[in-house]
Write a protein that holds these residues in place. Structure first.
Motif, PDB file in Angstrom:
ATOM      1  N   GLU A 306      11.789  21.530 -38.681  1.00 20.90           N
ATOM      2  CA  GLU A 306      10.896  22.681 -38.913  1.00 20.90           C
ATOM      3  C   GLU A 306       9.915  22.865 -37.750  1.00 20.90           C
ATOM      4  O   GLU A 306       9.586  23.994 -37.386  1.00 20.90           O
ATOM      5  CB  GLU A 306      10.158  22.512 -40.245  1.00 20.90           C
ATOM      6  N   LEU A 307       9.493  21.759 -37.159  1.00 20.87           N
ATOM      7  CA  LEU A 307       8.597  21.871 -36.003  1.00 20.87           C
ATOM      8  C   LEU A 307       9.352  22.487 -34.813  1.00 20.87           C
ATOM      9  O   LEU A 307       8.822  23.351 -34.112  1.00 20.87           O
ATOM     10  CB  LEU A 307       8.043  20.483 -35.628  1.00 20.87           C
ATOM     11  N   ALA A 308      10.586  22.054 -34.622  1.00 22.57           N
ATOM     12  CA  ALA A 308      11.406  22.615 -33.534  1.00 22.57           C
ATOM     13  C   ALA A 308      11.579  24.125 -33.731  1.00 22.57           C
ATOM     14  O   ALA A 308      11.537  24.904 -32.777  1.00 22.57           O
ATOM     15  CB  ALA A 308      12.763  21.919 -33.490  1.00 22.57           C
ATOM     16  N   TRP A 309      11.761  24.519 -34.980  1.00 21.83           N
ATOM     17  CA  TRP A 309      11.921  25.950 -35.298  1.00 21.83           C
ATOM     18  C   TRP A 309      10.647  26.718 -34.961  1.00 21.83           C
ATOM     19  O   TRP A 309      10.684  27.798 -34.350  1.00 21.83           O
ATOM     20  CB  TRP A 309      12.265  26.089 -36.791  1.00 21.83           C
ATOM     21  N   LEU A 310       9.510  26.141 -35.339  1.00 23.49           N
ATOM     22  CA  LEU A 310       8.215  26.773 -35.047  1.00 23.49           C
ATOM     23  C   LEU A 310       8.040  26.953 -33.540  1.00 23.49           C
ATOM     24  O   LEU A 310       7.618  28.013 -33.070  1.00 23.49           O
ATOM     25  CB  LEU A 310       7.086  25.900 -35.619  1.00 23.49           C
ATOM     26  N   VAL A 311       8.388  25.919 -32.784  1.00 21.48           N
ATOM     27  CA  VAL A 311       8.243  25.972 -31.320  1.00 21.48           C
ATOM     28  C   VAL A 311       9.155  27.062 -30.757  1.00 21.48           C
ATOM     29  O   VAL A 311       8.720  27.910 -29.976  1.00 21.48           O
ATOM     30  CB  VAL A 311       8.588  24.597 -30.682  1.00 21.48           C
ATOM     31  N   ARG A 312      10.407  27.039 -31.175  1.00 22.75           N
ATOM     32  CA  ARG A 312      11.345  27.999 -30.606  1.00 22.75           C
ATOM     33  C   ARG A 312      10.959  29.435 -30.955  1.00 22.75           C
ATOM     34  O   ARG A 312      11.021  30.333 -30.113  1.00 22.75           O
ATOM     35  CB  ARG A 312      12.774  27.705 -31.079  1.00 22.75           C
ATOM     36  N   THR A 313      10.544  29.659 -32.216  1.00 18.38           N
ATOM     37  CA  THR A 313      10.146  31.005 -32.644  1.00 18.38           C
ATOM     38  C   THR A 313       8.918  31.481 -31.870  1.00 18.38           C
ATOM     39  O   THR A 313       8.857  32.624 -31.427  1.00 18.38           O
ATOM     40  CB  THR A 313       9.829  30.985 -34.166  1.00 18.38           C
ATOM     41  N   SER A 314       7.941  30.583 -31.691  1.00 18.45           N
ATOM     42  CA  SER A 314       6.696  30.970 -30.999  1.00 18.45           C
ATOM     43  C   SER A 314       7.001  31.382 -29.560  1.00 18.45           C
ATOM     44  O   SER A 314       6.487  32.393 -29.075  1.00 18.45           O
ATOM     45  CB  SER A 314       5.707  29.795 -30.983  1.00 18.45           C
ATOM     46  N   VAL A 315       7.841  30.594 -28.868  1.00 16.77           N
ATOM     47  CA  VAL A 315       8.172  30.894 -27.469  1.00 16.77           C
ATOM     48  C   VAL A 315       8.960  32.201 -27.382  1.00 16.77           C
ATOM     49  O   VAL A 315       8.711  33.035 -26.507  1.00 16.77           O
ATOM     50  CB  VAL A 315       8.941  29.715 -26.821  1.00 16.77           C
ATOM     51  N   ALA A 316       9.873  32.409 -28.316  1.00 16.36           N
ATOM     52  CA  ALA A 316      10.682  33.640 -28.307  1.00 16.36           C
ATOM     53  C   ALA A 316       9.795  34.862 -28.520  1.00 16.36           C
ATOM     54  O   ALA A 316       9.944  35.884 -27.843  1.00 16.36           O
ATOM     55  CB  ALA A 316      11.761  33.555 -29.378  1.00 16.36           C
ATOM     56  N   GLU A 317       8.853  34.748 -29.472  1.00 13.95           N
ATOM     57  CA  GLU A 317       7.984  35.905 -29.772  1.00 13.95           C
ATOM     58  C   GLU A 317       7.077  36.233 -28.588  1.00 13.95           C
ATOM     59  O   GLU A 317       6.860  37.389 -28.264  1.00 13.95           O
ATOM     60  CB  GLU A 317       7.131  35.605 -31.010  1.00 13.95           C
ATOM     61  N   ARG A 318       6.569  35.198 -27.923  1.00 15.96           N
ATOM     62  CA  ARG A 318       5.596  35.455 -26.848  1.00 15.96           C
ATOM     63  C   ARG A 318       6.273  35.861 -25.537  1.00 15.96           C
ATOM     64  O   ARG A 318       5.809  36.755 -24.840  1.00 15.96           O
ATOM     65  CB  ARG A 318       4.764  34.198 -26.646  1.00 15.96           C
ATOM     66  N   PHE A 319       7.375  35.174 -25.188  1.00 19.29           N
ATOM     67  CA  PHE A 319       7.966  35.380 -23.853  1.00 19.29           C
ATOM     68  C   PHE A 319       9.350  36.042 -23.878  1.00 19.29           C
ATOM     69  O   PHE A 319       9.905  36.343 -22.823  1.00 19.29           O
ATOM     70  CB  PHE A 319       8.092  34.035 -23.114  1.00 19.29           C
ATOM     71  N   GLY A 320       9.928  36.186 -25.065  1.00 21.01           N
ATOM     72  CA  GLY A 320      11.281  36.735 -25.136  1.00 21.01           C
ATOM     73  C   GLY A 320      12.324  35.792 -24.566  1.00 21.01           C
ATOM     74  O   GLY A 320      13.387  36.218 -24.099  1.00 21.01           O
ATOM     75  N   VAL A 321      12.022  34.500 -24.593  1.00 22.39           N
ATOM     76  CA  VAL A 321      12.943  33.479 -24.052  1.00 22.39           C
ATOM     77  C   VAL A 321      13.354  32.560 -25.196  1.00 22.39           C
ATOM     78  O   VAL A 321      12.499  32.043 -25.923  1.00 22.39           O
ATOM     79  CB  VAL A 321      12.243  32.645 -22.945  1.00 22.39           C
ATOM     80  N   LEU A 322      14.663  32.381 -25.366  1.00 27.48           N
ATOM     81  CA  LEU A 322      15.157  31.547 -26.465  1.00 27.48           C
ATOM     82  C   LEU A 322      15.406  30.120 -25.950  1.00 27.48           C
ATOM     83  O   LEU A 322      16.269  29.913 -25.097  1.00 27.48           O
ATOM     84  CB  LEU A 322      16.458  32.141 -27.021  1.00 27.48           C
ATOM     85  N   LEU A 323      14.639  29.171 -26.453  1.00 29.03           N
ATOM     86  CA  LEU A 323      14.830  27.781 -26.023  1.00 29.03           C
ATOM     87  C   LEU A 323      16.074  27.203 -26.692  1.00 29.03           C
ATOM     88  O   LEU A 323      16.349  27.470 -27.863  1.00 29.03           O
ATOM     89  CB  LEU A 323      13.611  26.932 -26.408  1.00 29.03           C
ATOM     90  N   GLU A 324      16.771  26.360 -25.933  1.00 29.48           N
ATOM     91  CA  GLU A 324      17.964  25.683 -26.452  1.00 29.48           C
ATOM     92  C   GLU A 324      17.631  24.197 -26.528  1.00 29.48           C
ATOM     93  O   GLU A 324      17.075  23.645 -25.560  1.00 29.48           O
ATOM     94  CB  GLU A 324      19.086  25.904 -25.433  1.00 29.48           C
ATOM     95  N   HIS A 325      17.943  23.569 -27.639  1.00 31.25           N
ATOM     96  CA  HIS A 325      17.560  22.148 -27.706  1.00 31.25           C
ATOM     97  C   HIS A 325      18.512  21.267 -26.904  1.00 31.25           C
ATOM     98  O   HIS A 325      19.728  21.460 -26.922  1.00 31.25           O
ATOM     99  CB  HIS A 325      17.396  21.630 -29.141  1.00 31.25           C
ATOM    100  N   GLU A 326      17.883  20.339 -26.173  1.00 35.79           N
ATOM    101  CA  GLU A 326      18.649  19.349 -25.397  1.00 35.79           C
ATOM    102  C   GLU A 326      19.092  18.211 -26.324  1.00 35.79           C
ATOM    103  O   GLU A 326      20.169  17.651 -26.181  1.00 35.79           O
ATOM    104  CB  GLU A 326      17.752  18.802 -24.279  1.00 35.79           C
ATOM    105  N   VAL A 327      18.240  17.896 -27.304  1.00 40.50           N
ATOM    106  CA  VAL A 327      18.532  16.836 -28.274  1.00 40.50           C
ATOM    107  C   VAL A 327      19.700  17.281 -29.151  1.00 40.50           C
ATOM    108  O   VAL A 327      19.765  18.437 -29.573  1.00 40.50           O
ATOM    109  CB  VAL A 327      17.275  16.566 -29.139  1.00 40.50           C
ATOM    110  N   ARG A 328      20.652  16.364 -29.386  1.00 36.90           N
ATOM    111  CA  ARG A 328      21.819  16.702 -30.213  1.00 36.90           C
ATOM    112  C   ARG A 328      21.456  16.536 -31.688  1.00 36.90           C
ATOM    113  O   ARG A 328      20.984  15.471 -32.093  1.00 36.90           O
ATOM    114  CB  ARG A 328      23.006  15.774 -29.868  1.00 36.90           C
TER     115      ARG A 328
END
Ligand SMILES: Cc1cc2nc3c(=O)[nH]c(=O)nc-3n(C[C@H](O)[C@H](O)[C@H](O)COP(=O)(O)OP(=O)(O)OC[C@H]3O[C@@H](n4cnc5c(N)ncnc54)[C@H](O)[C@@H]3O)c2cc1C
Length: 354
Positions: A306-328
């Motif tokens: 859920e924290l990873a989701w929060l981080v990814r959503t926040s970055v996408a909303e602010r910068f329009g960039v979708l983070l991809e997780h390196e961790v499997r």
């Protein structure tokens, strides 16, 4: 071959999440691997040091853990060819190489995990990637029960990427890796803190500085559960990078080997969203290093997801960039991802409300 049932993975994942695997099989010789057969319909997954994995729930299958050790060195004239067992600890191997007078891998010191995992995501740090040194990878095809020797080109290395994440994902178990370390040593000191080193710096100097800086900057998984950089640095089209540079003049933007693509710093993007120190349950964005998510001691796998989701959503909303997780991400049946796990947790929550 050692087989254990309902194995706790607490000490097998650097996030220190208390999840279980239905079965854990460890292999200490290549002969044991040839004798082993997969069971049809039973999920399986290869695990080494568990430092790049997030077990999102109990794994309902077989974990295969290669523990092959040993090193052989061949003098190839202008280079040393060093073949190492997949189960050897990576940092200890780097340390051993330097002590023997085989420099080259010093920039990659202190990366947790085993030698056999290093080609999988083409580990990299301080301007160096493992692909720069891989001569050959010996793997065992678990499906067709065949041994395979693969050249560097056949490994199809890319940024945190290789064929072992794609066409050969899960099917090929790496048994040993051969590294080519040129005798004509070339220091790489053009990256970050290493720039402060003098031209006369030795491989030992680089090794010592890398260890010092990493220990200061990154949380030690033995003290605070984590899996290093949680997200990859995103690569975006040049036009998007230019637009971002205008909107955010301080944004770090790097060149990539791919024409028309630029690389952004995921840690910077997360930091700009004000997320350092943000918590979900027992999971937290590290206070000093925004790219690292940590288990403060009480995190459940769901907290981390859920924290990873929060981080990814926040970055996408602010910068329009979708983070991809390196961790499997590993689910009950095998590898999964952030979207699938969030959907599953939401469905479980709805089902329990109904
Ligand atoms: C504090 C910290 C710092 C880190 N810093 C870096 C860094 O600077 N650069 C970097 O690149 N990574 C970094 N990492 C990530 C991690 O250390 C590397 O990805 C490492 O190579 C994983 O090794 P492992 O043995 O723990 O593999 P695991 O996490 O057990 O497995 C990783 C993947 O490799 C596969 N795999 C493992 N062994 C084999 C095998 N023998 N054959 C086939 N597949 C296999 C697994 O199935 C899985 O998909 C860091 C992690 C931590 C915790």
């Amino acid at each position: 071959m050692n087989i254990s049932q309902q194995q706790s993975l607490l000490h097998f994942n650097s996030f220190a999440l208390d999840v279980k695997a239905q079965q854990l099989v460890t292999f200490s010789s290549q002969a044991q691997l040839s004798e082993f057969s997969l069971t049809e319909g039973v999920p399986y997954f290869i695990i080494a040091g568990g430092s790049n994995l997030l077990f999102c729930e109990d794994f309902k299958g077989v974990l295969l853990k290669p523990e092959f050790t040993g090193k052989t060195v061949v003098d190839a004239g202008d280079a040393w060819l060093i073949t190492v067992g997949a189960g050897e600890n990576w940092h200890q191997f780097v340390t051993w190489c330097l002590a023997q007078g085989y420099p080259g891998l010093e920039n990659l010191a202190l990366i947790p995990g085993c030698v056999g995992a290093t080609p999988v995501q083409n580990i990299g740090a301080y301007g160096v990637e493992i692909k720069d040194f891989v001569e050959q990878v010996n793997a065992y095809d678990l499906i067709n029960k065949q041994w395979r020797q693969m050249s560097r080109d056949e490994c199809e290395f890319g940024y945190r990427d290789s064929i072992f994440k794609h066409a050969l994902k899960d099917s090929h178990l790496i048994v040993e890796v051969t590294f080519r370390l040129p005798k004509q040593w070339q220091p790489v000191t053009s990256y970050g803190d290493l720039k402060s080193l003098p031209d006369s710096a030795t491989a030992d100097d680089i090794f010592n500085l890398v260890c010092q800086v990493r220990s200061q900057k990154l949380p030690d998984p033995n003290e605070l559960g984590n899996a290093g950089s949680f997200f990859k640095n995103p690569q975006v089209p040049e036009a998007q990078a230019q637009a971002l540079a205008i909107a955010y003049p301080d944004m770090p933007i790097y060149d990539t080997a791919i024409a028309g693509q630029k690389k952004l710093a995921a840690g910077w993007l997360i930091d700009q969203c004000g997320l350092k120190g943000r918590k979900v349950g027992g999971a937290q964005v590290h206070q000093q290093q925004a790219l690292v998510l940590v288990n403060t001691g009480t995190a459940s796998a769901k907290d981390v997801v859920e924290l990873a989701w929060l981080v990814r959503t926040s970055v996408a909303e602010r910068f329009g960039v979708l983070l991809e997780h390196e961790v499997r991400f590993i689910g009950a049946q095998g590898e999964t991802n952030l979207d699938e796990m969030m959907l599953q947790f939401e469905q479980q929550a709805l089902a329990s409300e109904a």
